[in-house]
Design an enzyme around this catalytic site. Structure first.
Site, PDB file in Angstrom:
ATOM      1  N   ARG A  82      64.760  20.664 -28.426  1.00  0.00           N
ATOM      2  CA  ARG A  82      65.338  21.364 -26.893  1.00  0.00           C
ATOM      3  C   ARG A  82      65.941  20.190 -25.996  1.00  0.00           C
ATOM      4  NH1 ARG A  82      61.600  22.549 -24.341  1.00  0.00           N
ATOM      5  NH2 ARG A  82      60.099  22.080 -25.377  1.00  0.00           N
ATOM      6  N   TYR A 221      69.874  24.171 -32.986  1.00  0.00           N
ATOM      7  CA  TYR A 221      68.561  23.997 -33.066  1.00  0.00           C
ATOM      8  C   TYR A 221      67.546  24.567 -32.198  1.00  0.00           C
ATOM      9  CZ  TYR A 221      65.002  20.892 -35.268  1.00  0.00           C
ATOM     10  OH  TYR A 221      63.996  20.753 -35.971  1.00  0.00           O
ATOM     11  N   LYS A 230      62.667  30.999 -26.673  1.00  0.00           N
ATOM     12  CA  LYS A 230      62.377  30.380 -25.252  1.00  0.00           C
ATOM     13  C   LYS A 230      63.341  31.046 -24.331  1.00  0.00           C
ATOM     14  CE  LYS A 230      59.483  27.612 -27.357  1.00  0.00           C
ATOM     15  NZ  LYS A 230      58.097  27.642 -27.175  1.00  0.00           N
ATOM     16  N   HIS A 250      53.748  30.899 -22.586  1.00  0.00           N
ATOM     17  CA  HIS A 250      53.822  30.008 -23.818  1.00  0.00           C
ATOM     18  C   HIS A 250      52.439  30.058 -24.330  1.00  0.00           C
ATOM     19  CE1 HIS A 250      55.203  25.811 -25.302  1.00  0.00           C
ATOM     20  NE2 HIS A 250      55.491  26.735 -26.122  1.00  0.00           N
ATOM     21  N   SER A 272      54.267  22.261 -25.796  1.00  0.00           N
ATOM     22  CA  SER A 272      55.063  22.088 -26.910  1.00  0.00           C
ATOM     23  C   SER A 272      54.413  20.911 -27.721  1.00  0.00           C
ATOM     24  CB  SER A 272      56.340  21.753 -26.757  1.00  0.00           C
ATOM     25  OG  SER A 272      56.915  22.608 -26.206  1.00  0.00           O
ATOM     26  N   CYS A 274      51.445  20.576 -29.060  1.00  0.00           N
ATOM     27  CA  CYS A 274      49.925  20.175 -28.435  1.00  0.00           C
ATOM     28  C   CYS A 274      49.076  21.041 -29.330  1.00  0.00           C
ATOM     29  CB  CYS A 274      49.900  20.325 -27.136  1.00  0.00           C
ATOM     30  SG  CYS A 274      50.706  19.057 -26.306  1.00  0.00           S
ATOM     31  N   THR A 277      49.980  26.061 -33.102  1.00  0.00           N
ATOM     32  CA  THR A 277      49.924  26.632 -34.558  1.00  0.00           C
ATOM     33  C   THR A 277      48.573  26.079 -35.256  1.00  0.00           C
ATOM     34  OG1 THR A 277      52.255  26.379 -34.475  1.00  0.00           O
ATOM     35  CG2 THR A 277      51.214  26.849 -36.405  1.00  0.00           C
ATOM     36  N   ASP A 297      52.814  31.003 -30.589  1.00  0.00           N
ATOM     37  CA  ASP A 297      53.798  30.124 -29.513  1.00  0.00           C
ATOM     38  C   ASP A 297      53.827  31.245 -28.072  1.00  0.00           C
ATOM     39  OD1 ASP A 297      55.512  27.889 -28.894  1.00  0.00           O
ATOM     40  OD2 ASP A 297      57.330  29.170 -29.016  1.00  0.00           O
ATOM     41  N   ASN A 387      59.958  16.295 -34.749  1.00  0.00           N
ATOM     42  CA  ASN A 387      60.322  17.606 -34.545  1.00  0.00           C
ATOM     43  C   ASN A 387      60.766  18.472 -35.825  1.00  0.00           C
ATOM     44  OD1 ASN A 387      59.946  19.511 -32.458  1.00  0.00           O
ATOM     45  ND2 ASN A 387      62.185  19.600 -32.030  1.00  0.00           N
ATOM     46  N   ARG A 389      60.712  21.149 -38.566  1.00  0.00           N
ATOM     47  CA  ARG A 389      60.050  22.522 -38.354  1.00  0.00           C
ATOM     48  C   ARG A 389      60.356  23.401 -39.621  1.00  0.00           C
ATOM     49  NH1 ARG A 389      57.860  23.999 -32.808  1.00  0.00           N
ATOM     50  NH2 ARG A 389      58.285  22.083 -31.646  1.00  0.00           N
ATOM     51  N   PHE A 515      40.619  20.521 -34.870  1.00  0.00           N
ATOM     52  CA  PHE A 515      41.267  21.262 -36.019  1.00  0.00           C
ATOM     53  C   PHE A 515      39.952  22.284 -36.089  1.00  0.00           C
ATOM     54  CE2 PHE A 515      43.467  17.212 -36.448  1.00  0.00           C
ATOM     55  CZ  PHE A 515      44.737  17.755 -36.085  1.00  0.00           C
TER      56      PHE A 515
HETATM   57  P1  GTP Z   1      55.217  24.205 -30.155  1.00  0.00           P
HETATM   58  O1  GTP Z   1      55.655  25.029 -31.384  1.00  0.00           O
HETATM   59  O2  GTP Z   1      56.267  22.979 -29.994  1.00  0.00           O
HETATM   60  O3  GTP Z   1      55.182  24.904 -28.968  1.00  0.00           O
HETATM   61  O4  GTP Z   1      54.046  23.620 -30.464  1.00  0.00           O
HETATM   62  P2  GTP Z   1      52.544  23.952 -30.966  1.00  0.00           P
HETATM   63  O5  GTP Z   1      51.665  24.031 -29.903  1.00  0.00           O
HETATM   64  O6  GTP Z   1      52.520  25.162 -31.693  1.00  0.00           O
HETATM   65  O7  GTP Z   1      52.283  22.767 -31.778  1.00  0.00           O
HETATM   66  P3  GTP Z   1      51.438  22.426 -33.069  1.00  0.00           P
HETATM   67  O8  GTP Z   1      50.319  23.411 -33.269  1.00  0.00           O
HETATM   68  O9  GTP Z   1      52.357  22.382 -34.338  1.00  0.00           O
HETATM   69  O10 GTP Z   1      50.860  20.900 -32.804  1.00  0.00           O
HETATM   70  C1  GTP Z   1      50.955  20.020 -33.636  1.00  0.00           C
HETATM   71  C2  GTP Z   1      50.139  18.641 -33.212  1.00  0.00           C
HETATM   72  O11 GTP Z   1      49.292  18.939 -32.375  1.00  0.00           O
HETATM   73  C3  GTP Z   1      50.299  17.643 -34.412  1.00  0.00           C
HETATM   74  O12 GTP Z   1      50.627  16.296 -34.183  1.00  0.00           O
HETATM   75  C4  GTP Z   1      48.584  17.762 -34.719  1.00  0.00           C
HETATM   76  O13 GTP Z   1      47.961  16.961 -35.418  1.00  0.00           O
HETATM   77  C5  GTP Z   1      48.059  17.885 -33.196  1.00  0.00           C
HETATM   78  N1  GTP Z   1      47.048  18.979 -33.104  1.00  0.00           N
HETATM   79  C6  GTP Z   1      46.774  20.217 -33.307  1.00  0.00           C
HETATM   80  N2  GTP Z   1      45.419  20.289 -33.172  1.00  0.00           N
HETATM   81  C7  GTP Z   1      44.797  19.138 -32.985  1.00  0.00           C
HETATM   82  C8  GTP Z   1      43.317  18.895 -32.674  1.00  0.00           C
HETATM   83  O14 GTP Z   1      42.469  19.887 -32.724  1.00  0.00           O
HETATM   84  N3  GTP Z   1      43.100  17.740 -32.538  1.00  0.00           N
HETATM   85  C9  GTP Z   1      44.150  16.532 -32.488  1.00  0.00           C
HETATM   86  N4  GTP Z   1      43.622  15.188 -32.353  1.00  0.00           N
HETATM   87  N5  GTP Z   1      45.373  16.820 -32.575  1.00  0.00           N
HETATM   88  C10 GTP Z   1      45.752  18.147 -32.870  1.00  0.00           C
HETATM   89  C1  SPV Z   2      58.664  24.422 -28.389  1.00  0.00           C
HETATM   90  O1  SPV Z   2      59.402  23.345 -28.170  1.00  0.00           O
HETATM   91  O2  SPV Z   2      57.632  24.665 -27.686  1.00  0.00           O
HETATM   92  C2  SPV Z   2      58.865  25.194 -29.306  1.00  0.00           C
HETATM   93  C3  SPV Z   2      59.951  24.811 -30.351  1.00  0.00           C
HETATM   94  O3  SPV Z   2      58.232  26.085 -29.550  1.00  0.00           O
HETATM   95  S1  SPV Z   2      61.621  25.450 -29.783  1.00  0.00           S
HETATM   96  O4  SPV Z   2      61.624  26.849 -30.381  1.00  0.00           O
HETATM   97  O5  SPV Z   2      62.781  24.742 -30.180  1.00  0.00           O
HETATM   98  O6  SPV Z   2      61.372  25.653 -28.458  1.00  0.00           O
HETATM   99 MN    MN Z   3      56.697  26.514 -28.064  1.00  0.00          MN
END
Ligand code: GTP
Ligand code: SPV
Ligand code: MN
Length: 612
Positions: A82, A221, A230, A250, A272, A274, A277, A297, A387, A389, A515
Site C-alpha cells: 500500500r 497491488y 481497504k 480493521h 497491518s 501484526c 490472520t 482483516d 509483504n 501474500r 501463536f
Molecule cells: P494485514 O493482512 O496486513 O492486515 O495483517 P495481519 O494482522 O493479518 O498480519 P498477519 O497475521 O499475517 O501477521 C503476520 C506477522 O505477525 C508475522 O510476522 C508473524 O510471525 C507475526 N505474529 C503473528 N502472531 C504472532 C505471535 O503470537 N507472536 C509473535 N511473536 N509474532 C506473531
Molecule cells: C493491510 O495492509 O492491512 C492489508 C493488506 O490487509 S492490503 O489489502 O494490501 O491493505
Molecule cells: Mn489489513
C-alpha cells in the site's frame, strides 16, 4: 462561443447516484478501453481470465500435483505494498479528513484524476465487477461496482468479495452502491507488447467520503487495487458508519468455545502484519478450547435491537501475509493454502511449488525469488518479498466457523486492541470501562511492518489500527466509538482489552511464545467476560494501565516460562508510562477541539494512577 475543447471530467455524483450502466459508460468514455466486459464471478469466467493471464505471463501455473489450481504472480518491484503517501481523503472540509489523513480538495483532485484517467485504458479491456461486501442483499451488507483494466484484480475481487449479477439486481431494486474506478495506468498504444504487471510510477488512491466514490490509479497491488477491501470496507464504510451509527474496523473476528461449550465472539484490531490472520486461525494449545474463524482483516459492527454489537466480516476471502505463515505458527493456514490459491511475490521452488521465509524449518537449496532471479540460502536477499501474500477463498479455511455467512452477524463479547511493542505494553490488560477502552484503542502504537511503504520497525501511533484506513477525522472516530458505546445496553457492551504478543527482553528475545499459546490469554479474557456477566470483578488485579490477570489466573501450565519472564510480561514501569503519556498528550494535541473530552479525562486518570 469559446474555442476551448471540453476537458475530460469525472462523472458528477454530487446530486444523485447514476444508474450503474450510465456511470460505466461515463468512465469508458473517459478511459477509452478497447472493450467493456461485464463480470459475473462464475467459474467459467475465472477459467477464461486465468488462461488469458497465463498466456500473458502475469500468472505462472504451479505444479498441478503439488499445488492444484494455484498460480504465482510477480508484481513490478515498485508495486509491492500500500502507498499511504498517495492515499487521499477528499472531503469538502479539510477538518473532516483530519490531521492523520492526506487531504485534497475534491474539485482539485477530480480535475487531476480526470487528467490521468483520460485514455488510461487504451488498448485494454475494462472489466465491470459488481460486488457485495457481506452476503448479497444482507441487512448489514453494502454494494459496490468496480471497473478495472486489470484481470488480476478481477480474479482477486472474485475471491475477496461476492461478485455476482445478483448485486446488480439489488442495486436495481433501489439499494445504494459505491462506484469504484481502477486503472493500472498503463495504456497500450497500437501493437505495443504488454508487460506481465503493468502499473504506473504515479499513483493515486483517492476517496470521496461525501459522494462515496473511489478512484484508484497506477497500482495493481492489494489494498491499492482490490477496492472492496481497504478503500470501500474501511475508508468509505467508516464514513457511512459514522453517519448511520455503526463501525467499520480493521479487525479480525473469531468464535471462541470454552471446554464447557460456551461460545464467545471476539473482534480484535491489530495493525497491518501484526498477527490478525494468525489469531483468526489460532489452534489453542489449551485443552478443550476451540477457535473458529469468521474474518481476518475487517469487521463491520452494528448495534442491534438487543443493545449489543453485532458483527460481520464483509469479505469472502483472505489476502494474507505469506512470510511467517508456517507449519508451526499457523498450521491451519498452511492447510488452507493446499489448492486454489493465487500467490503474489513469493518464491518458486525447482519442482514448481511455492516457498517463503518461515513456511518450513528447512530452507530449500535453490529457489527463484520473487523478482524472478536465482536464489540460494545466504545470498543476502529474502526469497519472498516481506509483504508477499496469498489470496484464497474463506470457505476453504479449515477453521471457518459454522454459519460464517449469516447475514445477521454474531454478537460481540470482547474487543481487543493490539500492536507490536517491544516494551511497556503488558501481555494483556482489561480496560476499566468503555471510555478507558476507547482510550486504549486511541493510543495504540506499533512498530511498522512491510505492509506499507515506510521504515520497518519504527514506532508509530496507529489508533484502532486504523491510521491508514479511517475515512474521516480520527478524533471523530473516537467520538463515534464513545457514542456507539453510550447507545449499547450497559450489560451488552463488549469488554475491551489490550494485548501485546511482541514484548522483548533486554536481548531482543520475545518473552511470550505467542501463536497457539495465545489461547491462554483468550481463556483469561473470556473468564473476565463471564465474570462481568455475573457482576463480579473476575480474576484480575489493578495496575495503572488496566486490569491484568491476578496471580495464578493466567494458565501457564506446561509452558517453559520462567517466573521472571512472566513478571516482565506484566511489568508496568511508571517512568516509562509517564513518558508515554507525554507523547499521548502531543499526539492528542494535533486534533485540537475535535478531541473528545472523555479521552482528555482518561489521560488525566492514567497519569493519576501512575503517580499514586
Ligand atoms: P494485514 O493482512 O496486513 O492486515 O495483517 P495481519 O494482522 O493479518 O498480519 P498477519 O497475521 O499475517 O501477521 C503476520 C506477522 O505477525 C508475522 O510476522 C508473524 O510471525 C507475526 N505474529 C503473528 N502472531 C504472532 C505471535 O503470537 N507472536 C509473535 N511473536 N509474532 C506473531
Ligand atoms: C493491510 O495492509 O492491512 C492489508 C493488506 O490487509 S492490503 O489489502 O494490501 O491493505
Ligand atoms: Mn489489513
Amino acid at each position: 462561443m469559446t474555442a476551448a475543447t471540453t476537458a475530460p471530467a469525472l462523472p458528477d455524483l454530487h446530486d444523485t447516484r447514476p444508474d450503474v450502466r450510465t456511470w460505466v459508460a461515463q468512465v469508458a468514455d473517459l478511459a477509452e478501453p478497447d472493450r467493456v466486459v461485464w463480470c459475473d464471478g462464475s467459474a467459467a469466467e475465472r477459467e477464461r481470465l486465468v488462461a488469458e493471464m497465463v498466456a500473458a505471463g502475469t500468472l505462472l501455473p504451479l505444479d498441478p500435483e503439488r499445488r492444484p489450481n494455484s498460480f504465482l504472480a510477480r508484481s513490478d518491484p515498485d508495486d509491492v505494498a500500500r502507498v499511504e503517501s498517495r492515499t487521499f481523503i477528499c472531503s469538502e472540509d479539510e477538518e473532516d479528513a483530519g490531521p492523520t489523513n492526506n487531504w485534497r480538495e475534491p474539485r482539485v483532485m477530480r480535475a487531476e484524476l480526470a487528467g490521468v484517467f483520460a485514455g488510461a485504458m487504451r488498448g485494454r479491456t475494462m472489466y465491470v465487477v459488481p460486488f457485495s461486501m457481506g452476503p448479497v442483499g444482507g441487512p448489514l451488507s453494502h454494494q459496490g461496482v468496480q471497473v478495472t483494466d486489470s484481470p488480476y484484480v478481477v480474479l482477486s475481487m472474485t475471491v475477496m468479495t461476492r461478485v455476482s449479477p445478483r448485486v446488480l439486481d439489488v442495486i436495481d431494486a433501489g439499494a445504494d452502491w459505491v462506484p469504484a474506478a481502477h486503472s493500472v495506468g498503463a495504456p497500450r498504444e497500437d501493437g505495443e507488447a504488454d508487460v506481465p504487471w503493468p502499473c504506473n510510477p504515479r499513483k493515486y488512491i483517492a476517496h470521496f467520503p461525501e459522494t462515496r466514490e473511489i478512484w484508484s490509479f497506477g497500482s495493481g497491488y492489494g489494498g491499492n487495487a482490490l477496492l472492496g477491501k481497504k478503500c470501500f470496507a474501511l475508508r468509505i464504510a467508516s464514513a457511512i458508519g459514522r453517519d448511520e451509527g455503526w463501525l467499520a474496523e480493521h479487525m479480525l473476528l473469531v468464535r471462541v468455545t470454552s471446554p464447557e461449550g460456551r461460545r464467545y465472539h471476539v473482534a480484535a484490531a491489530f495493525p497491518s502484519a501484526c498477527g490478525k490472520t494468525n489469531f483468526a486461525m489460532l489452534q489453542p494449545t489449551l485443552p478443550g478450547w476451540t477457535v473458529e474463524t469468521l474474518g481476518d482483516d475487517i469487521a463491520w459492527l452494528r448495534p442491534g435491537p438487543d443493545g449489543r454489537l453485532h458483527a460481520i466480516n464483509p469479505e469472502a476471502g483472505f489476502f494474507g501475509v505469506a512470510p511467517g505463515t508456517g507449519v508451526t505458527t499457523n498450521p491451519t493456514a498452511v492447510r488452507m493454502l493446499e489448492r486454489d490459491v493465487v500467490f503474489t511475490n513469493v518464491a518458486l521452488t525447482d519442482d514448481g511449488d511455492v516457498w517463503w521465509e518461515g513456511l518450513t524449518p528447512e530452507t530449500p537449496e535453490h529457489l527463484v525469488d520473487w523478482t524472478g532471479r536465482d536464489w540460494t540460502p545466504g545470498c543476502g536477499r529474502p526469497a519472498a518479498h516481506p509483504n508477499s501474500r496469498f489470496t484464497v477463498a474463506a470457505a476453504q479455511c479449515p477453521s471457518i466457523a459454522d454459519g460464517w455467512e449469516d447475514p445477521a452477524g454474531v454478537p460481540v463479547d470482547a474487543v481487543v486492541f493490539g500492536g507490536r511493542r517491544a516494551t511497556n505494553v503488558p501481555l494483556v490488560a482489561q480496560s476499566y470501562g468503555w471510555e478507558h477502552g476507547v482510550f486504549m484503542g486511541a493510543t495504540v502504537a506499533s512498530e511498522q511492518t512491510a505492509a506499507a511503504e515506510g521504515t520497518v520497525g519504527e514506532l508509530r501511533r496507529d489508533p484502532f489500527a486504523m491510521l491508514p484506513f479511517c475515512g474521516y477525522n480520527m478524533a471523530d472516530h473516537w467520538a463515534h466509538w464513545l457514542r456507539v458505546g453510550d447507545g449499547l445496553a450497559p450489560e451488552g457492551r463488549p469488554l475491551v482489552f489490550q494485548v501485546n504478543w511482541f514484548r522483548k527482553d533486554a536481548d531482543g528475545r520475545f518473552l511470550w511464545p505467542g501463536f497457539g499459546e495465545n489461547s491462554r490469554v483468550l481463556a483469561w479474557l473470556v473468564g473476565q467476560v463471564e465474570a462481568a456477566r455475573s457482576g463480579g470483578p473476575g480474576a484480575a488485579r489493578p495496575t495503572p494501565v488496566g486490569l491484568v490477570p491476578a496471580a495464578g489466573a493466567l494458565d501457564v501450565d506446561g509452558l517453559d516460562l520462567p517466573d521472571a519472564d512472566l513478571a516482565a510480561l506484566f511489568e508496568v514501569d511508571p517512568e516509562a508510562w509517564l513518558a508515554e503519556a507525554e507523547l499521548t498528550e502531543d499526539f492528542f494535541a494535533q486534533f485540537g477541539d475535535r478531541l473528545p473530552d472523555a479521552l482528555r479525562h482518561q489521560l488525566a486518570l492514567l497519569r493519576e494512577r501512575l503517580t499514586r
